[in-house]
Design an enzyme around this catalytic site. Structure first.
Site, short mmCIF file in Angstrom:
data_model
loop_
_atom_site.label_atom_id
_atom_site.label_comp_id
_atom_site.label_asym_id
_atom_site.label_seq_id
_atom_site.Cartn_x
_atom_site.Cartn_y
_atom_site.Cartn_z
N CYS A 1 -32.29 31.49 -17.87
CA CYS A 1 -31.64 30.83 -17.98
C CYS A 1 -30.31 31.24 -17.53
O CYS A 1 -30.46 32.45 -17.91
CB CYS A 1 -30.80 29.70 -18.53
SG CYS A 1 -32.65 27.81 -17.93
N ARG B 1 -32.97 37.32 -15.26
CA ARG B 1 -33.32 36.55 -16.96
C ARG B 1 -34.15 35.58 -16.08
O ARG B 1 -34.99 34.71 -17.37
CB ARG B 1 -32.07 35.37 -17.30
CG ARG B 1 -30.77 36.15 -17.77
CD ARG B 1 -29.66 35.33 -18.34
NE ARG B 1 -30.12 34.90 -19.41
CZ ARG B 1 -29.81 34.99 -20.68
NH1 ARG B 1 -29.27 36.45 -21.08
NH2 ARG B 1 -29.84 34.35 -21.53
N TRP C 1 -34.23 27.28 -15.83
CA TRP C 1 -35.41 27.78 -16.12
C TRP C 1 -36.36 26.68 -16.73
O TRP C 1 -35.76 26.64 -17.48
CB TRP C 1 -35.87 29.15 -17.04
CG TRP C 1 -37.29 29.36 -16.68
CD1 TRP C 1 -37.99 30.87 -16.27
CD2 TRP C 1 -38.78 28.85 -17.55
NE1 TRP C 1 -39.28 30.76 -16.48
CE2 TRP C 1 -39.42 30.49 -17.58
CE3 TRP C 1 -38.42 28.04 -18.80
CZ2 TRP C 1 -40.36 29.85 -18.32
CZ3 TRP C 1 -39.82 27.68 -19.27
CH2 TRP C 1 -40.80 28.98 -19.51
N ASN D 1 -27.61 25.21 -21.21
CA ASN D 1 -29.26 27.31 -21.81
C ASN D 1 -30.23 26.67 -23.07
O ASN D 1 -28.88 25.72 -24.18
CB ASN D 1 -29.54 28.14 -22.05
CG ASN D 1 -29.08 29.32 -20.31
OD1 ASN D 1 -28.43 28.07 -19.50
ND2 ASN D 1 -28.20 30.31 -19.71
N GLY D 2 -31.56 26.09 -22.99
CA GLY D 2 -31.71 26.29 -24.85
C GLY D 2 -32.81 24.24 -23.91
O GLY D 2 -32.61 24.03 -23.12
N GLU E 1 -50.62 47.51 -22.58
CA GLU E 1 -49.22 47.50 -22.80
C GLU E 1 -49.32 47.48 -21.09
O GLU E 1 -48.56 46.92 -20.16
CB GLU E 1 -47.68 48.30 -23.34
CG GLU E 1 -46.62 48.49 -22.77
CD GLU E 1 -45.77 47.26 -22.05
OE1 GLU E 1 -44.84 47.45 -21.21
OE2 GLU E 1 -45.94 46.59 -23.20
N LYS F 1 -48.08 45.18 -18.14
CA LYS F 1 -47.60 45.13 -16.75
C LYS F 1 -48.07 45.08 -15.43
O LYS F 1 -47.31 44.50 -14.91
CB LYS F 1 -47.42 46.72 -16.60
CG LYS F 1 -46.37 47.42 -17.65
CD LYS F 1 -44.60 46.86 -17.25
CE LYS F 1 -43.92 46.71 -18.38
NZ LYS F 1 -44.85 45.25 -19.46
N GLU G 1 -47.74 41.08 -15.29
CA GLU G 1 -47.23 39.94 -15.58
C GLU G 1 -45.75 40.46 -13.81
O GLU G 1 -45.48 40.02 -13.25
CB GLU G 1 -45.62 41.12 -16.51
CG GLU G 1 -45.63 41.02 -17.63
CD GLU G 1 -44.35 41.60 -18.32
OE1 GLU G 1 -44.36 40.89 -18.92
OE2 GLU G 1 -44.08 42.58 -18.40
N HIS H 1 -68.97 45.88 -27.37
CA HIS H 1 -68.70 44.08 -27.90
C HIS H 1 -68.50 43.33 -27.06
O HIS H 1 -67.80 42.53 -27.14
CB HIS H 1 -68.19 44.40 -28.89
CG HIS H 1 -68.62 45.67 -30.10
ND1 HIS H 1 -69.68 45.34 -30.48
CD2 HIS H 1 -68.29 47.11 -30.36
CE1 HIS H 1 -69.80 46.40 -31.47
NE2 HIS H 1 -68.87 47.43 -31.34
N LYS I 1 -36.41 37.63 -19.05
CA LYS I 1 -36.37 38.52 -19.07
C LYS I 1 -35.57 38.42 -20.64
O LYS I 1 -36.17 39.03 -21.73
CB LYS I 1 -35.16 39.39 -18.85
CG LYS I 1 -34.48 40.10 -19.19
CD LYS I 1 -36.18 41.81 -18.76
CE LYS I 1 -35.29 43.04 -19.56
NZ LYS I 1 -36.29 44.20 -19.23
#
Length: 615
Positions: free
Chosen positions: A2, A27, A75, A101-102, A488, A492, A495, A511, A610
C-alpha cells in the site's frame, strides 16, 4: 504494501498527490483512490486497477481544485480488490475521510459494537471500521480530531499508517503510525505526507520520520506537532535531511526500473564498499562493527533473519561467515523465527537483513531477539527506516533507491556488506592469514568491473530467453556458495514471469527433482570452475542423458561444460567465495527478458509488494 500520499499547502494538491501515487506504484497494489478538499466540499474518486485508471476516472467524475488532498494505493487484505473497498473511506457522517496502510486485527468486535450503535458499512474493510471508530469517539467524547484519533488508536490492535482529515477543519491532516512507515515532508508553508520520501523529493529534502506509536497534527502555517499515542506526551521531532535525488527514482532511459537496477550493480557494489574497504592499505572500516567488535568476536553463534531475497543473501553469508570466521551460523526465515519459540541467548549475534528496513516479520524477529538479550545488527538499504532504528547497530548497503519489486541490486549489495563484515572478523580472529585477507580485498575491489563484464552477456541472454520463454517449469541447480544463487534465480523467474521454478543444491537433484526432467525442462546450472566443479559436471551429464535442456553459467575459458550444455553464459574468473556476486547477474537478466517477452508487468508483478509491512 500500500502507499499513502497527502498534501496540504499553497499548491493545487491533486497533481502532487497523483504524481506521488505513481512514485509509490513499486510498493504493489490492486486499487487506487484520492480525496480532494477545496475548503467546502470533499471530492472523492477511487477504483480497482492502476493509478492510470484512477487518473481517467478522476477526469470524468470530479473537479480537482483544492489545496488539500490524500491519495492511496491499496493492496487488498480485508475485502477483495474492488471500487468499494478501495481507499479513501468516509465516516458515516461524510465529515471524516481516511487512508490506511496495515491491518486492524480486532476490527470485527469493533465493527459489531459500532453496528450496535447504529453505524452502517459500505465496504468489507477494516479501514472503514477505523474511521467510524474515530468519528464515534469524536462525537461521544466531544473532542477535536487529533484527540479522537489518539483515543481510537489506543483501542485498536494491529498495524497502521493513517492520514485522516475532517471537512470542518480545512487546514489540518492528522497522521499516525505503528508498524507501517510514514514520513512528513517539510516544505515552505506546505507539508507532504507519504509512505516514503520518493513522492516529494523534488519539493523538499527535509523530512520527519514518525516512530512507532507516534501521531502528528499537520496544520497549514504551523509547525508539525508530534505526540505519543499511548500517553499524549509531546515529542520533539527530528527533521532529517534526505540523501536522495530525483534522478535516482527515474528510469533514466531504461525500459524498466528492474533493468536499470540490474545495470546499476557495478556502481552500487562500489558505493557499498567505498570508504569502508581500503584494499591498498589492507583495512576494512565499518563503524557499526568496529564499535561492537567484542560482541562479534565473542559470539557463540550468529543468527541471520530475513525474508525472500534477503534470506537468500543470508544463506550466502552463512557459507562466507563459517568459511572465513569459523563461527556457527544459522539462517532463519523471520516469519518462522518469531513463532517457533527459538533459543536465543545473550551470547548470540543476530543479523537482520531487509532492503526496505520495514519488513514486518523481520522487525518482529528483531524485537524478539532484543528481548532475549541478543545483540542485533541490521543490514538495510533505506536510511531512517524502522530496522535502522530498532537494531543495536548496523550497516547501510548504499544501493540507492530500488524501485522494481523484484530485488536485484539489493541482493548483491547485501552480500557485499556481509562479506566485508566476515572478512573483518576473520582478520581480527586470525582465522585467515594476512596474505589471504589482502587477496580477498584485492579481488573484492575488482568485482564492480567484473560485474560490468558479465553484463556484456545481455544480448546472449536475450537470445536464450527467446528460446525458453514459453516453458512452464524451470529447475535451478548450484552447489556451495552458489546454491543460494540457484534459489534466488528461481525466485526471480517466479516473481516476474509467473513461470514455476525451483532451486536445489545440485546433489539433491537425484533425491526427487530428477523425476521432472524431460525434453521440455530447462535446467539452469551454476557451474563455476571452483569448488565442486567435477561433481556439477556429473550432474549436468545426468540431466543430459534424460534429454533435459541445459543452460550453464560458467567461468570464461570453460571447455568441458561447453561440450555438453545447450547454452553457456560466461562470467569472469574470481575467487569462489565471491562468485555469487557474478553468477546472479545472468539469472537476473534471464528472468527479466523472459518476463518482457511474456508481456508481464516487470516492475509491478501481480500480487507482490516491495515493502511487506503486514504479516
Amino acid at each position: 504494501m500500500c502507499g499513502i500520499v497527502g498534501y496540504i499547502g499553497h499548491r493545487e494538491a491533486y497533481p502532487v498527490v497523483l504524481k506521488g501515487l505513481k512514485r509509490l506504484e513499486y510498493r504493489g497494489y490492486d486499487s487506487a483512490g484520492v480525496a480532494i478538499y477545496d475548503g467546502k466540499n470533499i471530492k472523492l474518486s477511487k477504483t480497482k486497477g492502476k493509478v492510470a485508471d484512477l487518473e481517467d476516472r478522476v477526469k470524468n467524475e470530479i473537479s480537482v481544485d483544492g489545496s488539500l488532498a490524500i491519495g492511496h494505493t491499496r493492496w487488498a487484505t480485508h475485502g477483495e480488490p474492488n471500487d468499494v473497498n478501495s481507499h479513501p473511506h468516509y465516516s458515516n457522517s461524510g465529515e471524516l475521510v481516511i487512508i490506511h496502510n496495515g491491518i486492524i486485527e480486532n476490527y470485527e468486535p469493533l465493527k459489531q459494537e459500532l453496528i450496535n450503535r447504529g453505524y452502517t458499512f459500505q465496504s468489507d474493510t477494516d479501514t472503514e471500521v477505523l474511521v467510524n471508530l474515530i468519528e464515534d469517539v469524536k462525537k461521544n467524547e466531544n473532542v477535536k480530531l487529533g484527540k479522537a484519533v489518539q483515543i481510537a488508536l489506543n483501542q485498536v490492535v494491529g498495524a497502521y499508517a493513517i492520514a485522516v482529515f475532517d471537512k470542518n477543519k480545512p487546514d489540518e491532516i492528522v497522521v499516525a503510525r505503528l508498524g507501517s512507515p510514514l514520513v512528513i515532508g517539510i516544505g515552505d508553508e506546505e507539508f507532504f505526507i507519504a509512505s516514503d520520501a520518493t513522492p516529494f523529493i523534488e519539493y523538499t529534502n527535509n523530512a520527519i520520520y514518525l516512530e512507532d506509536e507516534e501521531m502528528a497534527i499537520v496544520r497549514r502555517g504551523k509547525k508539525v506537532k508530534v505526540r505519543k499515542i499511548k500517553d499524549d506526551s509531546l515529542v520533539d521531532p527530528y527533521v532529517q535531511e534526505l540523501q536522495l535525488n530525483l534522478e535516482q527514482i527515474e528510469k533514466g532511459g531504461y525500459d524498466h526500473f528492474m533493468l536499470k537496477e540490474i545495470y546499476e550493480q557495478p556502481r552500487a557494489i562500489l558505493d557499498t564498499f567505498r570508504g569502508r574497504m581500503l584494499s591498498n592499505e589492507g583495512i576494512i572500516r565499518m563503524a557499526g562493527v568496529d564499535d561492537n567488535i567484542e560482541k562479534f568476536l565473542n559470539a557463540q553463534r550468529i543468527l541471520i533473519v530475513a525474508c525472500g531475497t534477503s534470506w537468500h543473501a543470508g544463506l550466502v553469508a552463512e557459507y562466507v561467515f563459517e568459511n572465513l570466521t569459523r563461527t556457527p551460523v544459522e539462517v532463519e526465515y523471520a516469519s518462522e523465527f518469531r513463532y517457533r519459540n527459538p533459543i536465543i541467548t545473550e551470547k548470540d549475534v543476530v543479523i537482520a537483513i531487509s532492503q526496505s528496513g520495514e519488513t514486518a516479520d523481520t522487525l518482529a524477529a528483531i524485537k524478539l531477539a532484543k528481548s532475549k538479550g541478543a545483540f542485533v545488527f541490521g543490514v538495510c538499504n533505506v536510511v531512517g527506516s524502522s530496522i535502522s532504528r530498532e537494531t543495536n547497530a548496523g550497516a547501510y548497503t548504499h544501493a540507492g533507491p530500488e524501485i522494481g519489486v523484484a530485488s536485484t541490486k539489493a541482493f548483491t549489495t547485501q552480500i557485499t556488506v556481509l562479506t566485508l563484515i566476515a572478512l573483518k572478523l576473520a582478520q581480527k580472529k586470525g582465522t585467515i592469514s594476512t596474505s589471504e585477507f589482502h587477496g580477498y580485498l584485492t579481488e573484492m575491489s575488482a568485482i564492480p568491473a567484473k560485474v560490468e563484464k558479465t553484463l556484456e552477456s545481455d544480448e546472449h541472454v536475450k537470445t536464450i530467453s527467446s528460446i525458453y520463454k514459453d516453458a512452464t517449469n524451470f529447475l535451478y541447480l548450484g552447489r556451495g556458495y552458489n546454491f543460494p544463487v540457484a534459489l534466488e534465480g528461481a525466485l526471480k523467474l517466479k516473481e516476474i514471469s509467473y513461470i514455476h521454478a525451483e532451486g536445489y543444491p545440485a546433489a539433491e537433484m537425484k533425491h526427487g527433482p530428477i523425476a521432472l526432467i524431460d525434453e521440455q525442462m530447462p535446467v539452469v546450472v551454476i557451474a563455476t570452475r571452483k569448488g565442486h566443479y567435477e561433481k556439477v559436471v556429473s550432474n549436468i551429464q545426468e540431466i543430459k542423458s534424460r534429454k533435459g535442456k541445459i543452460i550453464a553459467v560458467v567461468m570464461q575459458g570453460d571447455t568441458s561444460i561447453k561440450k555438453i550444455a545447450d547454452y553457456v553464459i560466461e562470467i569472469p574468473e574470481t575467487l569462489e567465495l565471491l562468485t555469487p556476486l557474478l553468477t546472479t547477474i545472468p539469472l537476473q537478466l534471464l528472468s527479466y527478458y523472459i518476463a518482457v517477452m511474456r508481456n508481464c508487468n516487470v516492475d509491478q508483478p501481480r500480487n507482490l509488494a516491495k515493502s511487506v509491512t503486514v504479516e
